[in-house]
Design an enzyme around this catalytic site. Structure first.
Site, PDB file in Angstrom:
ATOM      1  N   GLU A  21      -2.039 -14.750  18.590  1.00 59.66           N
ATOM      2  CA  GLU A  21      -3.309 -14.090  19.161  1.00 59.66           C
ATOM      3  C   GLU A  21      -4.068 -13.587  17.836  1.00 59.66           C
ATOM      4  OE1 GLU A  21      -3.607 -14.055  22.325  1.00 59.66           O
ATOM      5  OE2 GLU A  21      -1.901 -15.435  22.625  1.00 59.66           O
ATOM      6  N   CYS A  77      -9.267  -6.471  20.275  1.00 61.30           N
ATOM      7  CA  CYS A  77      -9.269  -7.701  19.874  1.00 61.30           C
ATOM      8  C   CYS A  77     -10.481  -8.615  20.972  1.00 61.30           C
ATOM      9  CB  CYS A  77      -8.546  -8.471  19.882  1.00 61.30           C
ATOM     10  SG  CYS A  77      -7.319  -8.895  21.760  1.00 61.30           S
TER      11      CYS A  77
HETATM   12  P1  NAD Z   1      -2.820  -7.027  10.368  1.00 62.06           P
HETATM   13  O1  NAD Z   1      -2.780  -8.984  11.456  1.00 62.06           O
HETATM   14  O2  NAD Z   1      -2.711  -7.024   9.200  1.00 62.06           O
HETATM   15  O3  NAD Z   1      -1.336  -6.974  11.163  1.00 62.06           O
HETATM   16  C1  NAD Z   1      -0.887  -8.017  12.036  1.00 62.06           C
HETATM   17  C2  NAD Z   1       1.255  -7.684  12.089  1.00 62.06           C
HETATM   18  O4  NAD Z   1       1.112  -8.452  10.989  1.00 62.06           O
HETATM   19  C3  NAD Z   1       1.627  -6.520  11.127  1.00 62.06           C
HETATM   20  O5  NAD Z   1       3.416  -6.371  11.589  1.00 62.06           O
HETATM   21  C4  NAD Z   1       1.546  -6.165  10.259  1.00 62.06           C
HETATM   22  O6  NAD Z   1       2.916  -6.202   8.942  1.00 62.06           O
HETATM   23  C5  NAD Z   1       2.437  -8.331   9.250  1.00 62.06           C
HETATM   24  N1  NAD Z   1       1.903  -8.931   8.411  1.00 62.06           N
HETATM   25  C6  NAD Z   1       0.681  -8.273   7.647  1.00 62.06           C
HETATM   26  N2  NAD Z   1       1.396  -9.660   6.631  1.00 62.06           N
HETATM   27  C7  NAD Z   1       1.539 -10.163   7.089  1.00 62.06           C
HETATM   28  C8  NAD Z   1       2.467 -11.391   6.500  1.00 62.06           C
HETATM   29  N3  NAD Z   1       1.926 -11.926   5.444  1.00 62.06           N
HETATM   30  N4  NAD Z   1       3.318 -12.632   7.415  1.00 62.06           N
HETATM   31  C9  NAD Z   1       3.761 -11.780   8.030  1.00 62.06           C
HETATM   32  N5  NAD Z   1       3.495 -11.088   8.952  1.00 62.06           N
HETATM   33  C10 NAD Z   1       2.434  -9.498   8.343  1.00 62.06           C
HETATM   34  O7  NAD Z   1      -3.180  -6.648  11.971  1.00 62.06           O
HETATM   35  P2  NAD Z   1      -3.520  -5.119  12.825  1.00 62.06           P
HETATM   36  O8  NAD Z   1      -4.381  -4.322  11.461  1.00 62.06           O
HETATM   37  O9  NAD Z   1      -2.392  -4.389  12.767  1.00 62.06           O
HETATM   38  O10 NAD Z   1      -4.528  -5.338  13.674  1.00 62.06           O
HETATM   39  C11 NAD Z   1      -5.716  -5.835  14.121  1.00 62.06           C
HETATM   40  C12 NAD Z   1      -6.179  -7.297  14.427  1.00 62.06           C
HETATM   41  O11 NAD Z   1      -5.123  -7.597  15.268  1.00 62.06           O
HETATM   42  C13 NAD Z   1      -7.336  -7.716  14.546  1.00 62.06           C
HETATM   43  O12 NAD Z   1      -7.816  -8.390  13.950  1.00 62.06           O
HETATM   44  C14 NAD Z   1      -7.245  -7.903  15.971  1.00 62.06           C
HETATM   45  O13 NAD Z   1      -8.305  -9.139  16.106  1.00 62.06           O
HETATM   46  C15 NAD Z   1      -6.670  -8.510  16.079  1.00 62.06           C
HETATM   47  N6  NAD Z   1      -4.968  -8.560  18.130  1.00 62.06           N
HETATM   48  C16 NAD Z   1      -5.437  -9.603  18.015  1.00 62.06           C
HETATM   49  C17 NAD Z   1      -4.871  -9.989  19.778  1.00 62.06           C
HETATM   50  C18 NAD Z   1      -4.936 -10.574  20.529  1.00 62.06           C
HETATM   51  O14 NAD Z   1      -3.998 -11.001  21.453  1.00 62.06           O
HETATM   52  N7  NAD Z   1      -6.249 -11.823  20.056  1.00 62.06           N
HETATM   53  C19 NAD Z   1      -4.352  -8.784  20.380  1.00 62.06           C
HETATM   54  C20 NAD Z   1      -4.728  -7.577  19.267  1.00 62.06           C
HETATM   55  C21 NAD Z   1      -4.807  -7.593  18.163  1.00 62.06           C
END
Ligand code: NAD
Length: 472
Positions: A248, A282
């Site tokens: 997502e 998002c």
């Molecule tokens: P992010 O991608 O920076 O982090 C998300 C998660 O991924 C965190 O728990 C982080 O620690 C983890 N992570 C980071 N590097 C990783 C790796 N190499 N391997 C595995 N996990 C790793 O996102 P964010 O800044 O927390 O959230 C914002 C983003 O999330 C925006 O792009 C937003 O659009 C998206 N989002 C999407 C939805 C949806 O349902 N489509 C909902 C909410 C947020």
């Protein structure tokens, strides 16, 4: 209680070194979390692998009772959880309370859904090459599910993974956002301390890329359920190996205001969709395409609606918009506004940033290639674009690498039908903001916005395997 702890299955653990989480609003330390490493991730996975055997043997009645018990406890701890969300991510308290309420519904709905998710019988004699048999399929738990979650809905997006995964009979290892460890810990504790809990079926570890990477590359999990950004989604896709991966990811939501729409209503909804959670959603509304005949009137209504929103302390019950998550987010958003203005964009409200508190920003005279239009801004900035008609709007809305949700405001049924057919996104909303999400619906995107769908029924499908049976 401000210290998040690890859950290695049902056992709590601490570590010598902890990370501090500071409030995005006032910089005070609001929680701490153990700094986990690859070994912790491996330990949690091994425990989950054993627990998955028992989870699979448990009854659905027990698992439903488990979730309903958690939902009940959430009601009791609602205010504490809402305050924790506000402390950790700066969400205005009224919206943190809404998030807890949504979480209660997500958990309850997952139990109710699983109760009635039966398989199907198949008529194997429907084929010339077939014959009469008793043939059916049913769903079985996939095994171990890894859940990785983002900061912007640090409770309900965890619920969208834990509740379907556990009620379907899986074991789960959760790695929540580093921005809200205590929110995740308090929620997980409700599951683990429930009298109906399946021992060790839920583990929680903390960290960022190192721990996340150890979880996704392991051969133990059968499912990785990730919500977050496109860059991390890409890393997961490349390194997860052979397992189910549901992603997502980000969006760049847009709407079209057609000339038959109720403009005052549309402006109010668009202000809500663009600025709720300070644009850190998002499906935050980022692009508004307005038919040229009504552009000036709508632009005035939109600026007025945005101006009315109360910006301030997230602890104030009346506040609509609080701080952005961190300095980097503020600098990126302000930088994109500055460069858009240099290239000719006109702010209808003067861009304003106080500390990390970003005021609503409505931009006009933008070009499609400006970052505020074509990138995911994840900040309270919305752009108005004049279009000649629906065809012009559709072309521009679809001209994006993202495809999460779109909306159209119209009272013309033929435009409604065309919007459903021609807009390229996981979700289409007519006569409301594209930021609308009911947790019961299938939710997810096309193109870079992701793979797979959430919403209890659809997440359960992602987190189970179909077993096909023929009795001859
Ligand atoms: P992010 O991608 O920076 O982090 C998300 C998660 O991924 C965190 O728990 C982080 O620690 C983890 N992570 C980071 N590097 C990783 C790796 N190499 N391997 C595995 N996990 C790793 O996102 P964010 O800044 O927390 O959230 C914002 C983003 O999330 C925006 O792009 C937003 O659009 C998206 N989002 C999407 C939805 C949806 O349902 N489509 C909902 C909410 C947020």
């Amino acid at each position: 209680m401000r210290k998040a702890k690890i859950f290695f299955g049902s056992s709590e653990a601490s570590k010598e070194h902890v990370s501090q989480r500071k409030s995005p609003y006032n910089g005070e330390v609001v929680s701490t979390a153990p700094i986990c490493d690859e070994e912790d991730a491996k330990k949690a996975l091994a425990i989950a692998q054993n627990a998955a055997v028992f989870a699979k043997k448990s009854t659905l009645a027990q698992r439903c009772a488990w979730l309903l018990d958690v939902a009940q406890k959430l009601k009791e701890y609602k205010e504490d959880l809402a305050k924790t969300i506000t402390d950790e991510v700066g969400k205005p308290i009224a919206f943190s309370r809404i998030e807890v309420e949504r979480c209660i519904e997500t958990v309850t709905l997952s139990a109710e859904t699983m109760r009635t998710m039966n398989g199907e019988t198949i008529n194997t004699d429907a084929m010339n090459s077939g014959k009469k048999t008793l043939s059916f399929f049913r769903r079985e738990p996939a095994g171990v599910v890894v859940a990785i979650t983002p900061f912007n809905f640090p409770l309900n997006l965890v619920a969208h993974k834990l509740a379907p995964a556990l009620v379907a009979g899986n074991a789960v290892v959760l790695k929540p956002t580093p921005e809200a460890p205590l929110t995740a810990y308090k929620f997980a504790k409700l599951f683990i301390e429930s009298e109906y809990a399946i021992p060790d079926a839920l583990s929680v570890v903390y960290g960022d890329a190192e721990v996340g990477s150890a979880l996704i590359t392991s051969d133990i999990p059968r499912v990785v359920s990730f919500t977050g950004s496109v860059p991390v989604g890409n890393i997961i896709t490349k390194h997860a190996g052979i397992k189910k991966v549901s992603l997502e990811l980000g969006g760049n939501a847009a709407t079209f205001i057609e000339k038959s729409a109720d403009l005052a209503y549309a402006a109010t909804k668009c202000a809500l969709g663009a600025f709720v959670n300070s644009g850190q959603v998002c499906i935050s509304l980022q692009r508004i395409y307005v038919q040229e005949d009504i552009y000036d009137e709508f632009a005035e209504l939109m600026a007025a609606a945005a101006k009315k929103l109360k910006v301030g302390s997230p602890y104030d019950d009346e506040t609509f918009m609080g701080p952005l998550i961190d300095d980097e987010a503020c600098e990126r958003a302000m930088g994109w506004i500055d460069s858009a203005i240099k290239e000719g964009a006109i702010p209808l409200l003067v861009p304003r940033l106080e500390g990390r508190t970003f005021y609503p920003c409505v931009m006009a005279n933008v070009r499609d290639d400006m970052a505020i239009v074509c990138e995911e801004v994840f900040a309270p900035i919305v752009s108005l674009v004049k279009v000649s008609d629906f065809d012009d709007a559709v072309e521009r809305m679809n001209d994006s690498p993202y495809g999460l949700q779109f909306s159209v405001f119209t009272n013309d049924l033929s435009i409604t039908n065309r919007a459903i057919d021609e807009l390229d996104a996981g979700g289409i909303v007519i006569n409301d903001m594209p930021t609308l999400r009911f947790d019961i619906q299938p939710y997810g995107g096309v193109k870079l916005s992701g793979v797979g769908r959430e919403g209890p029924r659809f997440a359960i499908e992602e987190m189970t395997e179909i077993k096909s049976v023929v009795i001859c």
